[in-house]
Design a protein around this motif. Structure first.
Motif, PDB file in Angstrom:
ATOM      1  N   SER A 289       5.518 -42.443  -5.695  1.00 40.58           N
ATOM      2  CA  SER A 289       6.107 -42.056  -6.574  1.00 40.58           C
ATOM      3  C   SER A 289       4.992 -41.181  -6.745  1.00 40.58           C
ATOM      4  O   SER A 289       5.465 -39.989  -7.700  1.00 40.58           O
ATOM      5  N   ALA A 290       3.959 -40.685  -6.243  1.00 38.56           N
ATOM      6  CA  ALA A 290       2.939 -39.436  -5.903  1.00 38.56           C
ATOM      7  C   ALA A 290       3.719 -38.895  -5.498  1.00 38.56           C
ATOM      8  O   ALA A 290       3.468 -38.202  -6.101  1.00 38.56           O
ATOM      9  N   ALA A 291       3.949 -38.969  -4.354  1.00 44.15           N
ATOM     10  CA  ALA A 291       4.438 -37.755  -2.859  1.00 44.15           C
ATOM     11  C   ALA A 291       5.848 -37.118  -3.671  1.00 44.15           C
ATOM     12  O   ALA A 291       5.757 -36.283  -3.859  1.00 44.15           O
ATOM     13  N   GLU A 292       6.495 -38.233  -4.611  1.00 41.71           N
ATOM     14  CA  GLU A 292       8.401 -37.695  -4.967  1.00 41.71           C
ATOM     15  C   GLU A 292       7.675 -36.548  -6.201  1.00 41.71           C
ATOM     16  O   GLU A 292       8.103 -35.754  -6.554  1.00 41.71           O
ATOM     17  N   LEU A 293       6.440 -36.869  -7.143  1.00 42.40           N
ATOM     18  CA  LEU A 293       6.328 -36.326  -8.027  1.00 42.40           C
ATOM     19  C   LEU A 293       5.633 -34.876  -7.982  1.00 42.40           C
ATOM     20  O   LEU A 293       5.692 -33.868  -8.286  1.00 42.40           O
ATOM     21  N   VAL A 294       4.797 -34.797  -6.886  1.00 48.10           N
ATOM     22  CA  VAL A 294       4.150 -33.711  -5.890  1.00 48.10           C
ATOM     23  C   VAL A 294       5.135 -32.733  -5.433  1.00 48.10           C
ATOM     24  O   VAL A 294       6.117 -31.469  -6.201  1.00 48.10           O
ATOM     25  N   GLU A 295       6.806 -33.834  -5.049  1.00 44.16           N
ATOM     26  CA  GLU A 295       7.252 -32.932  -4.098  1.00 44.16           C
ATOM     27  C   GLU A 295       8.512 -32.189  -5.137  1.00 44.16           C
ATOM     28  O   GLU A 295       8.825 -31.189  -4.847  1.00 44.16           O
ATOM     29  N   ARG A 296       8.240 -32.663  -6.371  1.00 42.51           N
ATOM     30  CA  ARG A 296       9.315 -32.335  -7.333  1.00 42.51           C
ATOM     31  C   ARG A 296       8.742 -31.661  -8.155  1.00 42.51           C
ATOM     32  O   ARG A 296       9.125 -30.676  -8.968  1.00 42.51           O
ATOM     33  N   GLY A 297       7.574 -31.072  -8.112  1.00 46.09           N
ATOM     34  CA  GLY A 297       6.418 -29.555  -8.004  1.00 46.09           C
ATOM     35  C   GLY A 297       6.285 -30.182  -9.891  1.00 46.09           C
ATOM     36  O   GLY A 297       6.225 -29.080 -10.871  1.00 46.09           O
TER      37      GLY A 297
ATOM     38  N   ARG B 205       0.894 -25.088  -8.888  1.00 41.67           N
ATOM     39  CA  ARG B 205       1.958 -25.626  -8.681  1.00 41.67           C
ATOM     40  C   ARG B 205       1.378 -25.810  -7.487  1.00 41.67           C
ATOM     41  O   ARG B 205       1.686 -25.451  -6.012  1.00 41.67           O
ATOM     42  N   GLU B 206       1.877 -27.290  -6.808  1.00 42.67           N
ATOM     43  CA  GLU B 206       1.825 -28.171  -5.587  1.00 42.67           C
ATOM     44  C   GLU B 206       3.119 -28.898  -5.129  1.00 42.67           C
ATOM     45  O   GLU B 206       3.105 -29.722  -6.110  1.00 42.67           O
ATOM     46  N   LYS B 207       3.555 -28.495  -3.742  1.00 42.48           N
ATOM     47  CA  LYS B 207       4.659 -29.254  -3.484  1.00 42.48           C
ATOM     48  C   LYS B 207       4.192 -30.062  -1.901  1.00 42.48           C
ATOM     49  O   LYS B 207       5.009 -30.691  -1.669  1.00 42.48           O
ATOM     50  N   ALA B 208       3.013 -30.272  -1.927  1.00 40.84           N
ATOM     51  CA  ALA B 208       3.142 -30.750  -0.652  1.00 40.84           C
ATOM     52  C   ALA B 208       1.739 -31.673  -1.244  1.00 40.84           C
ATOM     53  O   ALA B 208       1.042 -31.614  -1.362  1.00 40.84           O
ATOM     54  N   PRO B 209       2.001 -33.073  -0.998  1.00 45.47           N
ATOM     55  CA  PRO B 209       1.670 -34.768  -0.765  1.00 45.47           C
ATOM     56  C   PRO B 209       0.475 -34.463  -0.424  1.00 45.47           C
ATOM     57  O   PRO B 209      -0.299 -35.329  -0.936  1.00 45.47           O
ATOM     58  N   GLY B 210       0.232 -34.386   0.801  1.00 45.71           N
ATOM     59  CA  GLY B 210      -0.899 -33.751   1.358  1.00 45.71           C
ATOM     60  C   GLY B 210      -2.068 -33.172   1.361  1.00 45.71           C
ATOM     61  O   GLY B 210      -2.827 -33.574   1.700  1.00 45.71           O
ATOM     62  N   HIS B 211      -1.551 -32.231   0.588  1.00 44.92           N
ATOM     63  CA  HIS B 211      -3.046 -31.101   0.033  1.00 44.92           C
ATOM     64  C   HIS B 211      -4.462 -31.463   0.276  1.00 44.92           C
ATOM     65  O   HIS B 211      -4.141 -33.181  -1.560  1.00 44.92           O
ATOM     66  N   GLY B 212      -5.091 -31.399   0.460  1.00 47.31           N
ATOM     67  CA  GLY B 212      -6.463 -32.315   0.039  1.00 47.31           C
ATOM     68  C   GLY B 212      -7.053 -31.695  -1.500  1.00 47.31           C
ATOM     69  O   GLY B 212      -7.014 -30.398  -1.672  1.00 47.31           O
ATOM     70  N   ILE B 213      -7.566 -32.014  -2.119  1.00 47.97           N
ATOM     71  CA  ILE B 213      -8.701 -31.967  -3.519  1.00 47.97           C
ATOM     72  C   ILE B 213      -9.582 -32.076  -3.245  1.00 47.97           C
ATOM     73  O   ILE B 213      -9.969 -33.294  -2.585  1.00 47.97           O
ATOM     74  N   LYS B 214     -10.548 -32.112  -4.429  1.00 47.79           N
ATOM     75  CA  LYS B 214     -12.249 -32.371  -4.391  1.00 47.79           C
ATOM     76  C   LYS B 214     -12.814 -32.449  -5.386  1.00 47.79           C
ATOM     77  O   LYS B 214     -12.104 -32.159  -6.296  1.00 47.79           O
TER      78      LYS B 214
END
Length: 89
Positions: A21-29, A37-46
């Motif tokens: 669900s988290a990945a889908e939320l990100v992919e949908r913008g 705006r981030e559309k890549a679920p694998g984007h690294g956050i700090k």
């Protein structure tokens, strides 16, 4: 740990019920990192990043404070972020 995948962090922080669900939320913008705006679920956050998440009928603004190796209970999840929309105590 310095960075973590965005979808994994959203799941560990209990913003969503499932990692898919988290990945889908990100992919949908529906997620922004520091206003972008981030559309890549694998984007690294700090730590220090501000995550804006558009959920059903609300928007949550969360500042990343830390990361977890495993998904814990709500109390453990609460230490991962600071809710920037919470009323002051």
């Amino acid at each position: 740990m310095e960075r973590q995948r965005l979808d994994k962090w959203l799941w560990h922080a209990r913003v969503v019920k499932a990692r898919t669900s988290a990945a889908e939320l990100v992919e949908r913008g529906h997620v922004r990192i520091n206003g972008v705006r981030e559309k890549a679920p694998g984007h690294g956050i700090k730590a220090g990043d501000v995550i804006t998440v558009g959920l059903d009928h609300s928007v949550r603004v969360l500042k990343v404070l830390g990361f977890a190796e495993r998904r814990g209970d709500a109390t453990a999840a609460r230490v991962l972020y600071d809710d920037l929309q919470a009323p002051p105590e």
